[in-house]
Design a protein around this motif. Structure first.
Motif: not given
Length: 84
Positions: A18-28, A64-79
């Motif tokens: 779920l973390y990988k899917k969420l991180s990928d979606l936010i990244f896209i 917003l785009s910078i924040g979403l990219l940082v959030l995607a990286i942060f979420i990927s650490f939980f995978d």
């Protein structure tokens, strides 16, 4: 070709956490917003006189785009990584 695509996509949805899917979606989404901001800034800049900054009107989208990219990286650490 289509079967290979469906098989690959099916394996992604089956095996990805779920973390990988969420991180990928936010990244896209972040990449889409970044591309929109970059293209619209380029178009606006071509119509402005020299010395005018076109970025001031779109600072929220840049943040917003910078924040979403940082959030995607942060979420990927939980995978959790799977051992094969």
């Amino acid at each position: 070709m289509n079967q290979l695509y469906n098989k690959t996509l099916g394996l992604y949805f089956k095996n990805a956490s779920l973390y990988k899917k969420l991180s990928d979606l936010i990244f896209i989404i972040a990449i889409g917003i970044s591309l929109y901001t970059l293209i619209s800034t380029y178009i606006v800049r071509s119509n402005l006189p020299p010395g005018v900054c076109p970025i001031e009107s779109k600072t929220e989208l840049y943040y917003l785009s910078i924040g979403l990219l940082v959030l995607a990286i942060f979420i990927s650490f939980f995978d959790k990584k799977k051992n094969k």
